[in-house]
Design a protein around this motif. Structure first.
Motif, PDB file in Angstrom:
ATOM      1  N   VAL A  55      50.593  40.645  31.643  1.00  0.00           N
ATOM      2  CA  VAL A  55      51.544  40.921  30.823  1.00  0.00           C
ATOM      3  C   VAL A  55      52.758  41.592  31.656  1.00  0.00           C
ATOM      4  N   LYS A 101      55.730  42.502  30.785  1.00  0.00           N
ATOM      5  CA  LYS A 101      56.532  43.619  30.000  1.00  0.00           C
ATOM      6  C   LYS A 101      57.162  44.847  31.257  1.00  0.00           C
ATOM      7  N   ASN A 156      56.103  41.627  25.174  1.00  0.00           N
ATOM      8  CA  ASN A 156      56.162  42.185  23.909  1.00  0.00           C
ATOM      9  C   ASN A 156      57.340  42.354  23.202  1.00  0.00           C
ATOM     10  N   ILE A 174      53.189  38.722  22.722  1.00  0.00           N
ATOM     11  CA  ILE A 174      52.294  39.761  21.982  1.00  0.00           C
ATOM     12  C   ILE A 174      52.478  40.892  21.371  1.00  0.00           C
ATOM     13  N   MET A 234      43.684  37.888  17.304  1.00  0.00           N
ATOM     14  CA  MET A 234      44.013  38.971  18.368  1.00  0.00           C
ATOM     15  C   MET A 234      43.796  40.252  17.701  1.00  0.00           C
ATOM     16  N   VAL A 262      44.072  44.835  19.037  1.00  0.00           N
ATOM     17  CA  VAL A 262      44.458  45.946  20.004  1.00  0.00           C
ATOM     18  C   VAL A 262      43.276  46.872  19.606  1.00  0.00           C
ATOM     19  N   SER A 314      43.923  46.069  30.400  1.00  0.00           N
ATOM     20  CA  SER A 314      43.296  46.461  31.590  1.00  0.00           C
ATOM     21  C   SER A 314      42.069  47.804  31.425  1.00  0.00           C
ATOM     22  N   ARG A 340      44.500  40.249  27.965  1.00  0.00           N
ATOM     23  CA  ARG A 340      45.852  40.493  27.978  1.00  0.00           C
ATOM     24  C   ARG A 340      46.008  41.760  29.052  1.00  0.00           C
ATOM     25  N   GLY A 397      48.132  44.161  32.025  1.00  0.00           N
ATOM     26  CA  GLY A 397      49.239  44.277  32.374  1.00  0.00           C
ATOM     27  C   GLY A 397      49.017  45.287  33.692  1.00  0.00           C
ATOM     28  N   SER A 398      48.943  46.642  33.171  1.00  0.00           N
ATOM     29  CA  SER A 398      49.112  47.534  34.387  1.00  0.00           C
ATOM     30  C   SER A 398      48.084  47.322  35.585  1.00  0.00           C
ATOM     31  N   ARG A 431      53.109  51.112  34.159  1.00  0.00           N
ATOM     32  CA  ARG A 431      54.585  51.160  34.023  1.00  0.00           C
ATOM     33  C   ARG A 431      55.248  52.466  33.567  1.00  0.00           C
TER      34      ARG A 431
HETATM   35  C1  LIG Z   1      51.329  45.936  27.263  1.00  0.00           C
HETATM   36  C2  LIG Z   1      50.283  45.457  26.358  1.00  0.00           C
HETATM   37  C3  LIG Z   1      48.969  44.776  26.964  1.00  0.00           C
HETATM   38  C4  LIG Z   1      48.628  45.187  28.521  1.00  0.00           C
HETATM   39  O1  LIG Z   1      48.395  46.496  28.461  1.00  0.00           O
HETATM   40  P1  LIG Z   1      47.651  47.244  29.796  1.00  0.00           P
HETATM   41  O2  LIG Z   1      47.078  48.440  29.570  1.00  0.00           O
HETATM   42  O3  LIG Z   1      48.780  47.520  30.869  1.00  0.00           O
HETATM   43  O4  LIG Z   1      46.866  46.111  30.401  1.00  0.00           O
HETATM   44  C5  LIG Z   1      48.128  43.993  26.314  1.00  0.00           C
HETATM   45  N1  LIG Z   1      48.354  43.746  24.911  1.00  0.00           N
HETATM   46  C6  LIG Z   1      49.526  43.948  24.272  1.00  0.00           C
HETATM   47  C7  LIG Z   1      49.729  44.068  22.629  1.00  0.00           C
HETATM   48  C8  LIG Z   1      50.485  44.974  24.777  1.00  0.00           C
HETATM   49  O5  LIG Z   1      51.510  45.342  24.138  1.00  0.00           O
END
Ligand SMILES: *Cc1c(COP(=O)(O)O)cnc(C)c1O
Length: 243
Positions: free
Chosen positions: A42, A44, A65, A87, A177, A179, A215, A230, A232-233, A239
């Motif tokens: 990710v 972003k 995103n 996402i 999907m 979260v 993460s 997914r 990112g960090s 971030r």
């Molecule tokens: C930002 C984001 C991620 C990644 O998050 P991290 O904690 O940085 O790995 C995954 N899914 C969605 C929907 C996000 O917005």
């Protein structure tokens, strides 16, 4: 002889290696093959230069995103072999834009959005892979604030949204999907998700993929059947602001 990579590339390479090890360990613990889990990095809030570095390092699945940022990044990287995953929560009026660059949309959570994406994909003459997003909030009414609300269809309407995607001309239903909610252990939330996924697969065998895990909680997601994480960090660093 290969040149010594510049520091940011070396840093990303090291983070990717550590991430692969985490995924491998989680798969081993779950009795799964690590090849069954696809990593979406990710990007972003991070610049185009990082997206280019990731492609150089062999990463071809990137996630964003927010439409404005995603569109700009996809345009700037149009010469690169990238599969773009959208996402984030999506408003209907962004469907036309997203349909032009995204390969997959993970946040399909209501029928009017399905219809908007189908027409948009038709106009763009493209097909879009769709993950139907499930809300794992146990008390939806209590999570209406900007922080708590993370989108997603309520579990009881997931089948209807899947049916709408399956009935579309230009959309391919690929999976679910979710979260993890902020106020519940990820393992518990992802266990409920796995049950919902099993029941969806009975009616929609094509919805075989499960996009879950970030993460902080990818191990729990892999233990519960995630096919796409997914991240990112853990790859790019913290971030500066949370979206
Ligand atoms: C930002 C984001 C991620 C990644 O998050 P991290 O904690 O940085 O790995 C995954 N899914 C969605 C929907 C996000 O917005």
């Amino acid at each position: 002889m290969t040149a010594i990579p510049e520091p940011r590339t070396a840093e990303l390479a090291q983070h990717l290696e550590a991430l692969d090890e985490r995924i491998e360990r989680a798969c081993l613990a779950a009795g799964r093959q690590s090849g069954d889990v696809t990593t979406i990095v990710v990007t972003k809030t991070w610049p185009v230069s990082d997206a280019r570095r990731l492609v150089d390092l062999g990463v071809h699945e990137l996630g964003e995103n927010r439409d404005q940022d995603a569109r700009a990044k996809a345009e700037a990287c149009s010469d690169l072999p990238i599969t773009w995953h959208f996402i984030g929560q999506l408003q209907r009026n962004k469907a036309n834009s997203v349909a032009r660059y995204a390969d997959y949309v993970h946040s399909v959570d209501r029928i009017p959005l399905v219809k908007a994406l189908d027409s948009a994909a038709e106009r763009a003459q493209r097909r879009l892979g769709c993950f139907v997003q499930v809300s794992l909030d146990r008390d939806p009414a209590g999570h209406e604030g900007p922080v708590g609300h993370r989108g997603g269809a309520q579990p009881e309407s997931v089948a209807d949204v899947c049916q709408s995607v399956a009935d579309s001309d230009q959309l391919d239903l690929v999976g679910l999907m979710a979260v993890a909610p902020l106020d519940e252990a990820a393992e518990d939330a992802f266990t409920r998700l796995a049950d919902i996924h099993q029941s969806v697969i009975r009616d929609f065998p094509e919805a075989a993929w499960l996009s879950a895990g970030m993460s902080s909680d990818l191990e729990s997601a892999i233990a519960n059947g995630a096919t796409h994480v997914r991240v990112g960090s853990a790859v790019l660093g913290e971030r500066e602001y949370v979206r």
